[in-house]
Design a protein around this motif. Sequence first.
Motif, mmCIF file in Angstrom:
data_model
loop_
_atom_site.group_PDB
_atom_site.id
_atom_site.type_symbol
_atom_site.label_atom_id
_atom_site.label_comp_id
_atom_site.label_asym_id
_atom_site.label_seq_id
_atom_site.Cartn_x
_atom_site.Cartn_y
_atom_site.Cartn_z
ATOM 1 N N GLU A 144 4.784 47.921 70.172
ATOM 2 C CA GLU A 144 4.828 47.826 70.978
ATOM 3 C C GLU A 144 5.915 47.128 71.304
ATOM 4 O O GLU A 144 6.623 47.007 71.907
ATOM 5 N N LYS A 145 5.751 45.888 70.640
ATOM 6 C CA LYS A 145 6.432 44.550 70.505
ATOM 7 C C LYS A 145 8.047 45.094 70.395
ATOM 8 O O LYS A 145 9.147 45.207 70.727
ATOM 9 N N GLU A 189 9.720 47.691 72.005
ATOM 10 C CA GLU A 189 9.778 46.259 73.627
ATOM 11 C C GLU A 189 11.162 47.291 74.483
ATOM 12 O O GLU A 189 11.687 47.494 75.642
ATOM 13 N N GLU A 190 12.390 46.743 73.370
ATOM 14 C CA GLU A 190 13.831 46.935 73.786
ATOM 15 C C GLU A 190 13.516 47.931 74.497
ATOM 16 O O GLU A 190 14.863 48.427 74.955
ATOM 17 N N TRP A 191 13.434 49.179 73.878
ATOM 18 C CA TRP A 191 13.841 50.723 73.498
ATOM 19 C C TRP A 191 13.141 50.730 74.759
ATOM 20 O O TRP A 191 14.111 51.811 75.659
ATOM 21 N N VAL A 192 11.837 51.068 75.699
ATOM 22 C CA VAL A 192 11.957 50.607 76.494
ATOM 23 C C VAL A 192 11.872 50.720 78.099
ATOM 24 O O VAL A 192 11.966 51.004 79.112
ATOM 25 N N SER A 193 12.598 48.884 77.403
ATOM 26 C CA SER A 193 13.624 48.245 78.746
ATOM 27 C C SER A 193 14.883 49.022 79.352
ATOM 28 O O SER A 193 15.218 48.777 80.487
ATOM 29 N N TYR A 235 17.481 48.595 77.683
ATOM 30 C CA TYR A 235 18.523 47.422 78.061
ATOM 31 C C TYR A 235 19.010 47.476 76.181
ATOM 32 O O TYR A 235 18.066 47.769 74.887
#
Length: 278
Positions: free
Chosen positions: A255-256, A259-263, A265
């Motif tokens: 998940e870490k 994390e940016e992919w899901v955001s 941005y």
Amino acid sequence: MENKIPFKAIIKEASAGTGKTYSIMDEIFKLKKKYNSYDIFKKIVGITFSESAAIELKERLINIIFNEEYKNATDEEKIKIQNILLNLNFSTIHSFARRILKRFSIFIKIDPFFKIIDENESEILFSEALSKIFSEPENLKFFYEILKNLKLNNFLEIIFAMKRLHPYVFLGKPLKENSLTDKITKFYRNVEEVYLNMKNQLGYLDFDDLEKLTYKSLSEHPDALLILEDFDEKINFIFVDEFQDTNLLQWEIIEKLIEEWVSGYGAKAEKGEDYGIY
């Protein structure tokens, strides 16, 4: 506003023997067809939960390539394909974590040539750490406080059970402060700290450490952003096989990484690159 973020998450759920692993091959070859290049394989990480599963994934991928396009490729193309296949990022979660820790060992301040110890060696070192804790008067006093409510044999069983309860002991904490559970947990943390220091001095890590240190490196370390950026620069797709075998900490690591992919941005979103998890 229309969502133009090129991130995709796919979940494939089915009973055993229905071809879930084969579906990973299908998705990988869809990517190869879309990009019309084997170079896309460099941007893929495949995570399995046994060495045999990782080998099986690689074998299936290699067999498909050799039985189809490879025989019609030029010598130059064959060499390129061979190099890409030799460096496929398909491995267990522990091997994946090991690569991250070795690559960033200077930042994490661990021995880059660390040795992975087995369960028996781990138990012996943990017992030695427990003995060291008992030899310190301050810890002994705290230990006697616990023994007012618990028999010695039961206490030792709980301490070793907590070691085996990774990652839940590592991630969790008692709800009630100064409760018996809280006192036992604090005592265990002290033993674990001594145990970790002993391993550091010897250049040892156990399998639990691979997960713990990778998680800390990605979430708590001052250079976490550097590690995540390095991963993000190199990888666009993560495939997780046998996801039901993922423990809580392993999922926290994955998940870490996304994390940016899901955001929505970050560099990939800005460039309009495809990226996702399967």
